[in-house]
Write an enzyme that holds these catalytic residues in place. Structure first.
Site, PDB file in Angstrom:
ATOM      1  N   TRP A 171       3.835   1.612  -1.033  1.00 33.29           N
ATOM      2  CA  TRP A 171       4.530   1.744  -2.309  1.00 33.29           C
ATOM      3  C   TRP A 171       3.628   2.450  -3.339  1.00 33.29           C
ATOM      4  O   TRP A 171       4.090   3.235  -4.160  1.00 33.29           O
ATOM      5  CB  TRP A 171       4.959   0.361  -2.798  1.00 33.29           C
ATOM      6  CG  TRP A 171       5.392   0.316  -4.221  1.00 33.29           C
ATOM      7  CD1 TRP A 171       6.613   0.703  -4.713  1.00 33.29           C
ATOM      8  CD2 TRP A 171       4.635  -0.126  -5.341  1.00 33.29           C
ATOM      9  NE1 TRP A 171       6.636   0.520  -6.070  1.00 33.29           N
ATOM     10  CE2 TRP A 171       5.454   0.016  -6.482  1.00 33.29           C
ATOM     11  CE3 TRP A 171       3.348  -0.633  -5.487  1.00 33.29           C
ATOM     12  CZ2 TRP A 171       5.012  -0.325  -7.756  1.00 33.29           C
ATOM     13  CZ3 TRP A 171       2.915  -0.977  -6.751  1.00 33.29           C
ATOM     14  CH2 TRP A 171       3.738  -0.824  -7.873  1.00 33.29           C
ATOM     15  N   HIS A 172       2.315   2.200  -3.278  1.00 30.04           N
ATOM     16  CA  HIS A 172       1.406   2.907  -4.185  1.00 30.04           C
ATOM     17  C   HIS A 172       1.388   4.399  -3.866  1.00 30.04           C
ATOM     18  O   HIS A 172       1.157   5.225  -4.744  1.00 30.04           O
ATOM     19  CB  HIS A 172      -0.026   2.358  -4.068  1.00 30.04           C
ATOM     20  CG  HIS A 172      -0.270   1.137  -4.901  1.00 30.04           C
ATOM     21  ND1 HIS A 172      -0.305  -0.129  -4.384  1.00 30.04           N
ATOM     22  CD2 HIS A 172      -0.469   0.987  -6.224  1.00 30.04           C
ATOM     23  CE1 HIS A 172      -0.537  -1.005  -5.354  1.00 30.04           C
ATOM     24  NE2 HIS A 172      -0.636  -0.356  -6.474  1.00 30.04           N
ATOM     25  N   GLY A 173       1.598   4.741  -2.615  1.00 32.26           N
ATOM     26  CA  GLY A 173       1.602   6.143  -2.230  1.00 32.26           C
ATOM     27  C   GLY A 173       1.252   6.265  -0.761  1.00 32.26           C
ATOM     28  O   GLY A 173       0.505   5.447  -0.227  1.00 32.26           O
ATOM     29  N   GLY A 213       0.827  -1.206   0.000  1.00 37.05           N
ATOM     30  CA  GLY A 213       0.000   0.000   0.000  1.00 37.05           C
ATOM     31  C   GLY A 213       0.857   1.250   0.000  1.00 37.05           C
ATOM     32  O   GLY A 213       0.643   2.173  -0.795  1.00 37.05           O
TER      33      GLY A 213
END
Lengths: 387, 84
Positions: free
Chosen positions: A317-319, A315
């Site tokens: 890593w997505h932002g 999660g």
């Protein structure tokens, strides 16, 4: 230029594929040509955003130096941690500054390039990679079909492909498959996702009867889920197809995710190159570390904790936004709960092979998956704030 | 460690695998895909790698061997044997 979207991208890519086809069918190595094509495409990608271009060049320089530093003394623990920290630094700076809407050091594809660079560092430390030439390393990181959003390839596999010149027949097969994949990908992304997107109208909770409003929100969540699949799977198929034309067997990213029977099964089918990367380099390493150091008494607790760490990282890593972090935590908890249920429940062990159980399990899994997408898209948080 | 015979290695490995998978069928079905049969998952695979390191002193990284080259009892024995 917007990759896999602008007409100009497709025109230039068609030209690249045509030249690659002639070379490949004459059994000429495609390595140099692919490197040249990647250089040209990268210039097109960043020509309108020189700031991103500079960040991209800086990333490549940092990652290359870190890798070289580690290659020189592969058994050094200090060098390993140093190389890992330096390789991760640009992404961390980018994501943290993103909270303040700054996006320092950011460029299209930074997350994907970081995964690939970190894989090289970890496997060098494991003794699986001895050395990579600078040319091969940069080509692996920047390989244009997969630069913006994967699929996330692995370096040892990639290097083997680019140093092998397939026979005429073998290349003809790869080329045909590649073109077919590009065609299917275009239908997925441009036709099907395009149509779904026309019907996708996110809206707040209206003033109608609660039941109807609820159904409306469920409809929105489902449309978003299917849109996301056809858009991303379509992109991934095209990226895979262009790779094949260039002699690189980029791994697949999706395998019919909507027939998954449980959440573990779902992650073996959805964005597979990401979930396998996390499985190999986060989950398994965490599990190995905690077993060696006996952090948990039970194997189940190790697995549960590993799943949560793994997915929260996914999660993040997505932002670093509430929606993405919640999405990660949600899937981590679901995976942990699934693991506990499958390991402990006598009911599961008794009925898992039966038809009715599988249909029920599939049905529940789909609702959980769609709710996850509603977290991912921000729909759930928007509704929560609106109430 | 004194060099272990193939039979000793095999016997030790079968004990290990029976404990990890919780299924004595591994003793007979030496060539079935353990991941496909649901006898091994990522978690059990890590446990196997840690146990192999403790038992045989052979260290295999999680991505050291592709799954399809280490997914049956016989292949697991083979991968350890070539590293001894």
């Amino acid at each position: 230029m917007s990759f896999f979207a602008d007409p100009s991208f497709f025109v230039i890519t068609a030209l690249i594929v045509a030249i690659a086809a002639v070379l490949g069918l004459h059994q000429v190595s495609l390595r140099r040509f692919g490197m040249g094509a990647t250089l040209v495409m990268v210039l097109f990608l960043f020509c309108k955003t020189p700031g991103q271009g500079a960040a991209f060049v800086a990333f490549l320089a940092i990652a290359t130096l870190a890798a070289k530093f580690l290659f020189a003394r592969r058994d050094s623990k200090a060098r390993f941690w140093g190389a890992l920290a330096v390789t991760l630094a640009p992404l961390v700076v980018c994501k943290v500054s993103g909270i303040f809407e700054l996006n320092l050091l950011g460029f299209t594809g930074i997350s994907y390039l970081t995964f690939k660079a970190v894989q090289v560092v970890l496997e060098t430390h494991d003794g699986l990679i001895e050395e990579m030439g600078i040319g091969d390393y940069l080509y692996f990181l920047a390989f244009f079909p997969t630069i913006i959003s994967g699929p996330i390839d692995r370096s040892r596999r990639f290097v083997e492909d680019i140093h092998r010149t397939p026979s005429r027949d073998e290349y003809a097969g790869m080329l045909a498959r590649g073109i077919l994949l590009i065609g299917i990908g275009m239908v997925y992304k441009i036709v099907i996702a395009g149509i779904i997107h026309r019907y996708y109208n996110p809206a707040g909770w209206g003033s109608g009867p609660a039941g109807l409003e609820f159904l409306n929100q469920v409809g929105i969540a489902y449309l978003y889920g299917f849109y996301l699949f056809f858009d991303f799977a379509g992109y991934s198929l095209m990226a895979m197809g262009v790779s094949y034309c260039l002699g690189v067997r980029t791994p697949r990213n999706f395998r019919a995710p909507f027939i998954a029977l449980d959440i573990k099964d779902f992650w073996n089918r959805w964005h597979m190159t990401l979930s396998f990367w996390l499985r190999d380099f986060v989950f398994m390493r965490f599990a190995r570390f905690s077993m060696k150091h006996k952090l948990f008494k039970q194997r189940l607790h190790t697995a549960e904790c590993g799943f949560v760490i793994n997915m929260v990282l996914m999660g993040a890593w997505h932002g670093l936004t509430p929606s993405y972090l919640l999405y990660g935590l949600y899937h981590g908890v679901l995976l942990a709960a699934t693991e506990a249920f499958q390991k402990k429940s006598k009911f599961y062990k008794k009925h898992k092979g039966e038809r009715w159980y599988q249909v029920l399990s599939w049905l529940i899994t789909m609702q959980l998956v769609m709710f996850g997408f509603a977290l991912f898209s921000g729909q759930v948080l928007m509704l929560a704030k609106g109430v | 460690m004194a060099k272990m015979t193939h039979e000793e290695l095999e016997e030790k490995m079968l004990d290990l695998l029976e404990e990890i998978t919780g299924d004595e069928a591994v003793r007979e079905q030496r060539d079935v895909d353990l991941f496909e049969e649901g006898l091994l998952d990522s978690m059990a695979a890590v446990e196997l790698l840690v146990d192999i390191e403790e038992e045989f002193g052979v260290s295999i990284a999680p991505t050291g061997v592709p799954r399809e080259e280490m997914n049956t009892v016989n292949l697991i024995i083979h991968q350890v044997e070539i590293r001894l």
